[in-house]
Design a protein around this motif. Structure first.
Motif, PDB file in Angstrom:
ATOM      1  N   SER A   1       4.247  -0.836   3.592  1.00  0.00           N
ATOM      2  CA  SER A   1       4.893  -1.988   2.972  1.00  0.00           C
ATOM      3  C   SER A   1       3.796  -2.924   2.494  1.00  0.00           C
ATOM      4  N   ASP A   2       4.163  -4.082   1.978  1.00  0.00           N
ATOM      5  CA  ASP A   2       3.151  -5.043   1.550  1.00  0.00           C
ATOM      6  C   ASP A   2       2.272  -5.500   2.706  1.00  0.00           C
ATOM      7  N   GLU A   3       2.758  -5.363   3.932  1.00  0.00           N
ATOM      8  CA  GLU A   3       1.994  -5.803   5.104  1.00  0.00           C
ATOM      9  C   GLU A   3       0.943  -4.798   5.539  1.00  0.00           C
ATOM     10  N   GLY A   4       1.091  -3.535   5.148  1.00  0.00           N
ATOM     11  CA  GLY A   4       0.127  -2.533   5.558  1.00  0.00           C
ATOM     12  C   GLY A   4       0.779  -1.192   5.847  1.00  0.00           C
ATOM     13  N   PHE A   5       0.087  -0.359   6.629  1.00  0.00           N
ATOM     14  CA  PHE A   5       0.586   0.955   7.030  1.00  0.00           C
ATOM     15  C   PHE A   5       1.138   0.863   8.452  1.00  0.00           C
ATOM     16  N   VAL A   6       2.090   1.747   8.754  1.00  0.00           N
ATOM     17  CA  VAL A   6       2.540   1.960  10.124  1.00  0.00           C
ATOM     18  C   VAL A   6       2.265   3.418  10.471  1.00  0.00           C
ATOM     19  N   LEU A   7       1.470   3.636  11.514  1.00  0.00           N
ATOM     20  CA  LEU A   7       1.169   4.976  11.993  1.00  0.00           C
ATOM     21  C   LEU A   7       2.002   5.271  13.230  1.00  0.00           C
ATOM     22  N   ASP A   8       2.419   6.526  13.363  1.00  0.00           N
ATOM     23  CA  ASP A   8       3.150   6.970  14.547  1.00  0.00           C
ATOM     24  C   ASP A   8       2.161   7.633  15.487  1.00  0.00           C
TER      25      ASP A   8
ATOM     26  N   GLY B   1       5.089  21.547  -8.884  1.00  0.00           N
ATOM     27  CA  GLY B   1       6.091  20.705  -8.246  1.00  0.00           C
ATOM     28  C   GLY B   1       7.437  21.380  -8.083  1.00  0.00           C
ATOM     29  N   GLU B   2       7.853  22.169  -9.081  1.00  0.00           N
ATOM     30  CA  GLU B   2       9.169  22.812  -9.007  1.00  0.00           C
ATOM     31  C   GLU B   2       9.220  23.899  -7.945  1.00  0.00           C
ATOM     32  N   TYR B   3       8.054  24.394  -7.517  1.00  0.00           N
ATOM     33  CA  TYR B   3       8.008  25.474  -6.530  1.00  0.00           C
ATOM     34  C   TYR B   3       7.879  24.965  -5.099  1.00  0.00           C
ATOM     35  N   LEU B   4       7.479  23.703  -4.943  1.00  0.00           N
ATOM     36  CA  LEU B   4       7.234  23.158  -3.606  1.00  0.00           C
ATOM     37  C   LEU B   4       8.192  22.000  -3.317  1.00  0.00           C
ATOM     38  N   PRO B   5       9.148  22.174  -2.425  1.00  0.00           N
ATOM     39  CA  PRO B   5      10.027  21.076  -2.036  1.00  0.00           C
ATOM     40  C   PRO B   5       9.302  20.138  -1.091  1.00  0.00           C
ATOM     41  N   ALA B   6       8.338  19.404  -1.628  1.00  0.00           N
ATOM     42  CA  ALA B   6       7.433  18.630  -0.788  1.00  0.00           C
ATOM     43  C   ALA B   6       7.006  17.377  -1.544  1.00  0.00           C
ATOM     44  N   GLU B   7       6.403  16.451  -0.812  1.00  0.00           N
ATOM     45  CA  GLU B   7       5.770  15.300  -1.451  1.00  0.00           C
ATOM     46  C   GLU B   7       4.402  15.731  -1.942  1.00  0.00           C
ATOM     47  N   LEU B   8       4.110  15.465  -3.204  1.00  0.00           N
ATOM     48  CA  LEU B   8       2.849  15.845  -3.822  1.00  0.00           C
ATOM     49  C   LEU B   8       2.141  14.579  -4.308  1.00  0.00           C
ATOM     50  N   ARG B   9       0.891  14.422  -3.924  1.00  0.00           N
ATOM     51  CA  ARG B   9       0.085  13.293  -4.371  1.00  0.00           C
ATOM     52  C   ARG B   9      -1.281  13.809  -4.798  1.00  0.00           C
ATOM     53  N   CYS B  10      -1.797  13.316  -5.896  1.00  0.00           N
ATOM     54  CA  CYS B  10      -3.089  13.811  -6.348  1.00  0.00           C
ATOM     55  C   CYS B  10      -4.158  12.737  -6.180  1.00  0.00           C
ATOM     56  N   VAL B  11      -5.391  13.217  -6.015  1.00  0.00           N
ATOM     57  CA  VAL B  11      -6.569  12.361  -5.954  1.00  0.00           C
ATOM     58  C   VAL B  11      -7.394  12.672  -7.192  1.00  0.00           C
ATOM     59  N   VAL B  12      -7.561  11.678  -8.058  1.00  0.00           N
ATOM     60  CA  VAL B  12      -8.304  11.879  -9.291  1.00  0.00           C
ATOM     61  C   VAL B  12      -9.679  11.255  -9.136  1.00  0.00           C
ATOM     62  N   PRO B  13     -10.766  12.020  -9.305  1.00  0.00           N
ATOM     63  CA  PRO B  13     -12.111  11.468  -9.098  1.00  0.00           C
ATOM     64  C   PRO B  13     -12.462  10.447 -10.164  1.00  0.00           C
TER      65      PRO B  13
ATOM     66  N   SER C   1      -2.555  -3.175  -3.149  1.00  0.00           N
ATOM     67  CA  SER C   1      -1.500  -3.174  -2.140  1.00  0.00           C
ATOM     68  C   SER C   1      -1.516  -1.844  -1.393  1.00  0.00           C
ATOM     69  N   PRO C   2      -0.867  -1.763  -0.230  1.00  0.00           N
ATOM     70  CA  PRO C   2      -0.795  -0.479   0.476  1.00  0.00           C
ATOM     71  C   PRO C   2      -0.212   0.647  -0.385  1.00  0.00           C
ATOM     72  N   THR C   3       0.775   0.321  -1.220  1.00  0.00           N
ATOM     73  CA  THR C   3       1.341   1.344  -2.099  1.00  0.00           C
ATOM     74  C   THR C   3       0.303   1.827  -3.100  1.00  0.00           C
ATOM     75  N   GLN C   4      -0.470   0.902  -3.680  1.00  0.00           N
ATOM     76  CA  GLN C   4      -1.515   1.288  -4.628  1.00  0.00           C
ATOM     77  C   GLN C   4      -2.612   2.101  -3.942  1.00  0.00           C
ATOM     78  N   ILE C   5      -2.960   1.716  -2.727  1.00  0.00           N
ATOM     79  CA  ILE C   5      -3.972   2.458  -1.970  1.00  0.00           C
ATOM     80  C   ILE C   5      -3.475   3.863  -1.660  1.00  0.00           C
ATOM     81  N   ARG C   6      -2.218   3.973  -1.305  1.00  0.00           N
ATOM     82  CA  ARG C   6      -1.644   5.286  -1.012  1.00  0.00           C
ATOM     83  C   ARG C   6      -1.702   6.190  -2.241  1.00  0.00           C
ATOM     84  N   GLU C   7      -1.402   5.625  -3.404  1.00  0.00           N
ATOM     85  CA  GLU C   7      -1.471   6.396  -4.641  1.00  0.00           C
ATOM     86  C   GLU C   7      -2.911   6.800  -4.951  1.00  0.00           C
ATOM     87  N   ARG C   8      -3.857   5.871  -4.776  1.00  0.00           N
ATOM     88  CA  ARG C   8      -5.257   6.118  -5.128  1.00  0.00           C
ATOM     89  C   ARG C   8      -5.846   7.263  -4.314  1.00  0.00           C
TER      90      ARG C   8
END
Length: 229
Positions: A88-95, A217-229, A113-120
């Motif tokens: 959230s805007d406050e940060g991450f929550v780890l389990d 993406g169509e083959y993997l029923p999963a969350e996909l995130r990329c890291v671009v150098p 923001s945490p969302t932007q960091i997660r994307e990056r």
């Protein structure tokens, strides 16, 4: 007994395949030791491994080193592993067997923001991450928890390579098979296991990570995130 710091959150046939994969991984790690193990899954989806035999203590330490451990009590200033639960805007929550809040200022991953960091950094949900526990109390007093230095270094290193595709909800073998079936055998170096169901596809030079996401993406029923150098 060791509670592994990786979660098994899929259901149905995928859960059974994941259990088989975890048994194989554990067997590969401690198979040469004089130790027998029994695997069960807790209600919170963390795997619990009971070990017996002459080398039981050694085997448990090997599993702690390989997977991290969920422990009953957290000590201030000590480093642990938790899985990325929410943000959230406050940060991450780890389990970590209990929610551990990492404020935005304690992520140590640059501006945004945490969302932007997660994307990056291509952070998928349930990714195991190392943190230093701060000993927060219910009244808000005490030092905040923070991402561990080695975790920050790992994520920064991701952005210096040739790109990555991070995946959750799939085993390493499933991700490899999907990439090959989709015609991308030449587009990745290896699939790095981050957790039981969290993987990182390390791209070859010249591979476009966003293009890889669009292709598989169509083959993997999963969350996909990329890291671009």
């Amino acid at each position: 007994m060791v509670v592994l710091a990786t979660k098994l959150y899929v259901e149905g046939d995928a859960r059974e395949r994941s259990l088989d994969s975890l048994r194989s991984l554990i067997g590969n790690e401690i198979g040469e030791l004089d130790a027998a193990f029994d695997l069960s899954i807790r209600e919170d989806d963390f795997p619990e491994v009971s070990v017996e035999g002459e080398d039981a203590v050694v085997a448990e330490n090997v599993l702690r080193e390989e997977f991290g451990e969920i422990v009953p009590e957290l000590e201030p200033g000590e480093t642990y592993v938790g899985t990325l639960d929410s943000w959230s805007d406050e940060g991450f929550v780890l389990d970590a067997g209990r929610p551990v809040e990492i404020p935005t200022d304690e992520l140590g991953l640059g501006p945004g923001s945490p969302t932007q960091i997660r994307e990056r950094y291509g952070l998928v949900q349930h990714l195991p991450m190392r943190f230093v526990y701060g000993g927060e109390r219910s009244d808000g007093e005490g030092d905040p928890s923070r991402l561990a230095d080695e975790e920050q270094d790992r994520l920064y290193e991701w952005t210096r390579g040739d790109g990555r595709l991070n995946v959750n909800s799939a085993t390493r073998a499933e991700v490899r098979a999907t990439l090959n079936r989709a015609g991308h055998a030449q587009d990745y170096v290896t699939v790095e296991r981050l957790g039981l169901l969290e993987q990182s596809v390390i791209c070859t030079e010249g591979t476009d990570p966003p293009g890889l996401v669009a292709s598989v993406g169509e083959y993997l029923p999963a969350e996909l995130r990329c890291v671009v150098p």
